[in-house]
Design a protein around this motif. Structure first.
Motif, short mmCIF file in Angstrom:
data_model
loop_
_atom_site.label_atom_id
_atom_site.label_comp_id
_atom_site.label_asym_id
_atom_site.label_seq_id
_atom_site.Cartn_x
_atom_site.Cartn_y
_atom_site.Cartn_z
N LEU A 1 9.63 -0.15 4.03
CA LEU A 1 8.74 0.53 4.98
C LEU A 1 9.52 1.23 6.09
N GLU B 1 2.63 4.09 9.39
CA GLU B 1 3.04 3.63 8.05
C GLU B 1 1.85 3.56 7.11
N VAL C 1 6.40 -3.99 -0.92
CA VAL C 1 7.06 -3.36 0.22
C VAL C 1 7.94 -4.37 0.95
N LEU D 1 1.45 5.56 3.62
CA LEU D 1 1.28 4.86 2.34
C LEU D 1 -0.01 5.26 1.62
N VAL E 1 0.98 5.35 -2.34
CA VAL E 1 0.75 4.14 -3.13
C VAL E 1 0.03 4.48 -4.43
#
Lengths: 323, 323
Positions: free
Chosen positions: A239, A257, A303, A261, A221
């Motif tokens: 995602l 996840e 996302v 990220l 990110v």
């Protein structure tokens, strides 16, 4: 100890260890190194520092530390698509510990020799343990993979898998339930944290294909965020498409996840490419990279999760707020 | 503090401060800087680290520290006869102290702008205070001032005066009698220690004249010793010819000479030149350098003191034994 001046220290442990290149006219042992630059390309440089208890634990394997100290710099060259040539080493040590130095230099040299990069200068100083390495490479200035070239409609890719290094860090800090992983998982994850692979070959292959690139040191990110900011665009990330290792998938999907990220230290590449390169990329990088989204006019990173859109805060690892 | 990531730190304090050069295609803010190298010359690089309580005191004026951090690197370029172009900065700080950073960056920028060198990249990290700077310059590879070119019969020169920085260090450590100096002496000596002048103009003028050169960071005996070792020659130094400042001469002559021989941090140049350049050097560098001896077949450094010869031990400042 008194006969090991800073000069002889560098010479003794490091000079003979790395590849000898013809373009090094004068290496370690003078006021400066003298280096022959290729014509028609430009010099790409990056400097990085690793500090004890900030970037690595005191009990880290010194061989891994030697590897990682150089890998983070080579990863920056990879993210520009540059060919690596030389590096310098500024090493600050509390004391001269011969076993430690030998292992550290071996880890460094092994990676250096793999990519034929030569140590051309350095400075060894007494003080709290830290390592600064500057890497030097060359790239066609018209084709270098900058952060500011992403365009709306470009596809977004990442190499290999994300979040592994972050999981290893959390494991070491006892912030993840140890029982999720067997010993093989732990070895794999720790190796991903301590011995990242600079994606130099992939980076050079992306010359002429990618429109922008960055290496993921602070988290997807944060680092994709740099591309978006420099290119004045937004993005949508699916995602479900995030590449996660079998080990990481032993965690809850949401936790895996989140690591992919937001956690740093993976040193994978994130790149964008015009959609007309789709087939070429699929053929050329089979299994080595994954398409995770697309460049858009959105504000920052949006996302896609179960067909719903969610805006993410652009925040990764900050050495001054989280360390 | 939390909004100042390493990236914005470097950008905020440093990016706008230094000269903008046309040969910087991409500066701070990407994975690497991209730099245009001149043809027909080679890249000269050197990296140096300054560590708190090893190379400087905690209460040092941050503006002076900014100056010195860059000056020691530029001095290495001077000692090769190279023209300076760019530098990178790896700054490790225990905390973000805005006043300190502002002053440090001002001292750095003032010197950078004087010689038109541009900051092109960096890394700011949390940790014990230390500063690593790598400098980049260019020089004709056939004429660079290496350490290995001294020949028997060459004359030995040093620039300006020696021992001043060493006296300032001893004053600060209360190892010299304070009463020897008035306030003006103390200001002068302290400035010599904290704000050394890189002899870049002198170094470039020595191209085609000097046979070998080094900058004096560890003391004349240690650094001339490097030239002797690399050139496989010896030397005779006339103690009566050592250039000593009016302030230093307020000490006993023997003590002043000892500082000039053994103390470091002066960042003057020591160079050798064939005797047929004698008149040219006298004319060109009037008052800026002093002939102190001659290259011989002696073993190491022999000093001439009251017409008697004495062999010196080749020993200067060692960061691991004396710090």
């Amino acid at each position: 100890m008194s006969d090991l001046s800073e000069f002889s220290l560098i010479q003794h442990y490091f000079e003979q260890l790395t590849a000898k290149r013809d373009d090094v006219l004068l290496g370690i042992g003078d006021d400066c190194a003298l280096l022959q630059c290729p014509e028609d390309e430009v010099l790409a440089v990056s400097i990085d520092t690793l500090v004890e208890n900030v970037h690595f634990f005191s009990d880290v394997d010194p061989e891994s530390l030697g590897h990682k100290s150089l890998a983070v710099g080579l990863s920056d060259l990879a993210a520009m698509g540059a060919k690596p040539k030389w590096f310098t080493l500024a090493l600050t040590l509390p004391e001269v510990h011969e076993v430690w130095l030998k292992k550290f230099s071996q880890g460094l040299a092994k990676l250096a020799n793999e990519f034929k990069v030569q140590l051309v200068g350095g400075d060894t100083t007494k003080g709290p343990l830290s390592i600064s390495i500057q890497v030097h490479g060359f790239v066609d200035p018209e084709k270098a993979l900058r952060r500011d070239g992403a365009q709306v409609g470009d596809l977004i890719y990442v190499t290999n898998t994300l979040g592994d290094a972050g999981a290893a860090l959390k494991l070491a800090q006892s912030e993840l339930v140890n029982e999720s992983f067997d010993n093989e998982d732990k070895r794999y994850l720790t190796r991903r944290l301590e011995c990242p692979t600079p994606r130099l070959n992939l980076g050079q292959k992306l010359i002429g294909i990618a429109s922008a690139a960055i290496d993921i040191s602070d988290g997807l990110v944060a680092d994709l965020g740099h591309i978006l900011e420099k290119s004045s665009v937004g993005s949508r990330i699916d995602l479900a498409r995030l590449p996660l290792s079998a080990s990481l998938l032993k965690l809850e999907r949401a936790e895996a996840e989140h690591l992919a990220l937001y956690s740093g230290d993976d040193y994978e590449l994130c790149f964008t490419a015009p959609a007309n390169h789709y087939t070429e990329i699929e053929d050329m990088f089979q299994g080595q990279c994954t398409r995770i989204g697309v460049i858009t006019n959105d504000d920052g990173i949006v996302v896609i999760e179960n067909d719903k859109l969610k805006s993410l805060k652009n925040k990764g690892y900050d050495h001054f707020s989280n360390s």
